[in-house]
Design an enzyme around this catalytic site. Structure first.
Site, PDB file in Angstrom:
ATOM      1  N   CYS A 250       0.830  -1.203   0.000  1.00 41.79           N
ATOM      2  CA  CYS A 250       0.000   0.000   0.000  1.00 41.79           C
ATOM      3  C   CYS A 250       0.867   1.256   0.000  1.00 41.79           C
ATOM      4  O   CYS A 250       0.424   2.323  -0.435  1.00 41.79           O
ATOM      5  CB  CYS A 250      -0.930  -0.002   1.205  1.00 41.79           C
ATOM      6  SG  CYS A 250      -2.065  -1.381   1.222  1.00 41.79           S
ATOM      7  N   GLU A 368      -2.298  -4.373  -5.530  1.00 39.29           N
ATOM      8  CA  GLU A 368      -3.674  -4.638  -5.107  1.00 39.29           C
ATOM      9  C   GLU A 368      -4.670  -3.679  -5.752  1.00 39.29           C
ATOM     10  O   GLU A 368      -5.673  -3.302  -5.135  1.00 39.29           O
ATOM     11  CB  GLU A 368      -3.797  -4.595  -3.571  1.00 39.29           C
ATOM     12  CG  GLU A 368      -3.037  -5.736  -2.909  1.00 39.29           C
ATOM     13  CD  GLU A 368      -3.257  -5.840  -1.403  1.00 39.29           C
ATOM     14  OE1 GLU A 368      -3.834  -4.919  -0.799  1.00 39.29           O
ATOM     15  OE2 GLU A 368      -2.829  -6.863  -0.828  1.00 39.29           O
TER      16      GLU A 368
HETATM   17  O1  AHR Z   1       1.568  -6.407   3.958  1.00 39.02           O
HETATM   18  C1  AHR Z   1       0.754  -5.387   4.433  1.00 39.02           C
HETATM   19  C2  AHR Z   1      -0.229  -4.881   3.393  1.00 39.02           C
HETATM   20  O2  AHR Z   1      -1.097  -5.904   3.036  1.00 39.02           O
HETATM   21  C3  AHR Z   1       0.366  -4.438   2.080  1.00 39.02           C
HETATM   22  O3  AHR Z   1       0.741  -3.109   2.110  1.00 39.02           O
HETATM   23  C4  AHR Z   1      -0.748  -4.622   1.113  1.00 39.02           C
HETATM   24  O4  AHR Z   1      -0.278  -4.908  -0.186  1.00 39.02           O
HETATM   25  C5  AHR Z   1      -1.583  -5.713   1.711  1.00 39.02           C
HETATM   26  O5  AHR Z   1      -2.907  -5.358   1.769  1.00 39.02           O
END
Ligand code: AHR
Length: 527
Positions: A250, A368
């Site tokens: 994220c 994502e």
């Molecule tokens: O690993 C933590 C978070 O989980 C990452 O930032 C994201 O890609 C997923 O939702």
């Protein structure tokens, strides 16, 4: 090693070996037959890697060895981590200054005004990331930019001090003039403390401006400047990662597009990196930037897997008619890593200390993005990135973060966070996977419930799941546990593989499973 590992996991899963309550049956009573006459396919050599994300202060206040927090005074709270020091009758005043920036990307500095310095000490202290760990006998490199106002002080004393005020190390810089200039000195610790602070105190009265005040241990991992914390670098190296996915997660997306991770802001002189707000609740210095990640991969002997923002944040999407600069960022990132020194970005890489290209072969388009009804938004952006990149770099493997239907995918990224039962029960998840589909990167997985802050139950369930990945590694090319790091003072996500504070670090049981598998990856599958 291989055989003992193969022998114990099926036994554990079958319940023949009980951990905790119940009858204890010896593991060596399990029986296993290995068919040497009919070997299967090879196991992917890139199967076991790591995923680094700037989350939980994994980088700033973690792997990135910088000890000063809010070194450039750009944190939202202005003077956070900095405080007044005033002993005896001497006093100090601190204020944020924007009148004479060090450079346009680092607009704020600290104005420190002292008086009464003839009678005592006045200055400013930085507490680091929940205390600075100082080790007896080690040296620390202090660097800062300073300029005095008018007849302000021209000499600054720097000390590392224990919470009770013991001076652990001392240095000084002099010749501070009325123009910005970088100063540096070595602080050699004659004593240690796990929670020290840095104090900077002018020797005379008046006003001085300070910026980019930075302190690094001399002993970084692999001795790199602007480098990595040694214990944490070693824990990463012990995982023998075949690849490193970076810098998120994220983190790459950002809560808003304005806070998306943009690699161009993370290269070059650290004093000219603006940093940005990180959706995990703190400002990222971007001192551990694109170049440092590529260097880390080279030092580890790992394949870099760079995740680029595809024009999608948690709270916004770049319109298709404004996407061109984002696509160009991806092309320029590839040129930075792979281009000759005669190319624009290859020349920049050389200026940053690495004339030889880096071996970048994987790029992930977004993180994502495109889940649920946003799939069409992702698909059209993926297509733009795919066409532009493949036209120039046909051999770079592109990872789609969800399955798309309008362009090929070299790999598709699957993420799993679930219970121990789910993982143990998902050993066969990929057994029936369509072998004609894209290759798979299991980019994030971890037991996230019923596991405390990481425990053996979680690690065993992940190990079971990993046996399934290994067995299907004709289609599964890569996999990485997530997240990699947590600073105990800022546990935003639980659990994590490596736990640390300023002074110490260790791996959870999940870490040790990762290490076990990566260091004992079979070459070949045997039925
Ligand atoms: O690993 C933590 C978070 O989980 C990452 O930032 C994201 O890609 C997923 O939702």
């Amino acid at each position: 090693m291989l055989f003992s590992r193969f022998a114990i996991w099926p036994a554990l899963l079958a319940g023949l070996v009980c951990l905790g309550a119940g009858p204890v049956v010896r593991a060596d009573e399990a029986s296993i037959t290995v068919d040497l006459a009919h070997p299967g396919g090879p196991v992917s050599p890139t199967l076991y890697g790591i995923f680094f994300e700037e989350i939980n202060h994994a980088g700033d206040g973690g792997l990135y060895a910088e000890m000063v927090r809010n070194r450039s005074f750009e944190d939202a709270q202005g003077l956070s981590s900095w405080s007044v020091v005033s002993d005896g009758a001497a006093t100090a005043k601190l204020a944020l200054n924007t009148d004479s920036p060090l450079n346009s990307r680092n607009p704020r500095s600290l104005k420190l005004e002292t008086s009464g310095t003839g009678t005592g000490r006045a200055g400013v202290a930085n507490s680091g990331y929940w205390g600075m760990a100082v080790t007896k006998g080690h040296s620390y490199a202090l660097s800062l930019y300073a300029r005095r106002e008018g007849a302000g002080p021209d000499t600054l004393v720097a000390t590392l001090e224990s919470p009770s005020g013991d001076v652990l190390a001392k240095g000084r810089v002099s010749g501070v003039g009325t123009e910005w200039k970088q100063f540096s000195c070595k602080l050699a610790a004659k004593e240690g403390a796990a929670d020290a602070r840095l104090v900077i105190s002018p020797t005379t009265d008046g006003a001085v401006l300070l910026d980019q005040a930075s302190l690094f241990p001399k002993r970084t991992w692999k001795g790199r400047e602007n480098g990595l914390r040694r214990d944490l670098g070693n824990l990463v190296a012990d995982l023998a990662p075949a690849f490193v996915r970076f810098p998120g997660g994220c983190f790459v997306e950002g809560d808003q597009l304005a806070n998306a991770s943009r690699w161009k802001e993370s290269v070059g002189d650290p004093a000219a990196r603006p940093g940005h707000w990180n959706l995990w609740g703190y400002r990222s210095t971007d001192g551990l930037g694109y170049h440092e990640f590529l260097q880390m991969c080279e030092d580890l002997g790992s394949e870099p897997l760079f995740v680029i923002n595809c024009g999608m944040a948690h709270g916004g999407v770049v319109p298709m008619d404004q996407l061109e600069p984002w696509v160009q960022d991806a092309l320029d990132a590839l040129e930075y890593a792979l281009g000759p020194v005669t190319s624009t970005w290859g020349a920049q890489r050389a200026r940053n200390g690495h004339p030889k290209p880096f071996a970048l072969r994987y790029m992930e388009i977004g993180n994502e993005n495109g889940w649920g009804d946003t799939l069409p938004l992702y698909e059209e952006r993926y297509a733009r990135f795919y066409d532009a990149i493949k036209a120039i770099y046909p051999s770079v493997k592109l990872v789609a973060n969800v399955p798309v239907s309008n362009r090929p995918m070299d790999l598709v990224d699957d993420h799993y966070y679930n219970s121990p039962e789910w993982f143990a029960g998902s050993v066969g998840r990929y057994d029936k996977q369509d072998r004609k589909g894209p290759r798979i990167y299991v980019g994030e997985y971890a037991v996230t419930s019923g596991c405390g802050q990481g425990n053996l139950r979680a690690a065993l369930a992940e190990a079971a799941f990993m046996m399934g990945l290994e067995r299907n590694s004709d289609i599964i090319e890569m996999a990485s546990y997530a997240p990699l790091f947590v600073n105990v003072a800022d546990r935003k996500w639980n659990p994590d593989a490596i736990v640390f504070d300023s002074a110490t670090s260790f791996g959870t049981p999940s870490y040790h499973v990762q290490k076990l598998f990566a260091r004992n990856r079979p070459d070949l599958l045997l039925p």
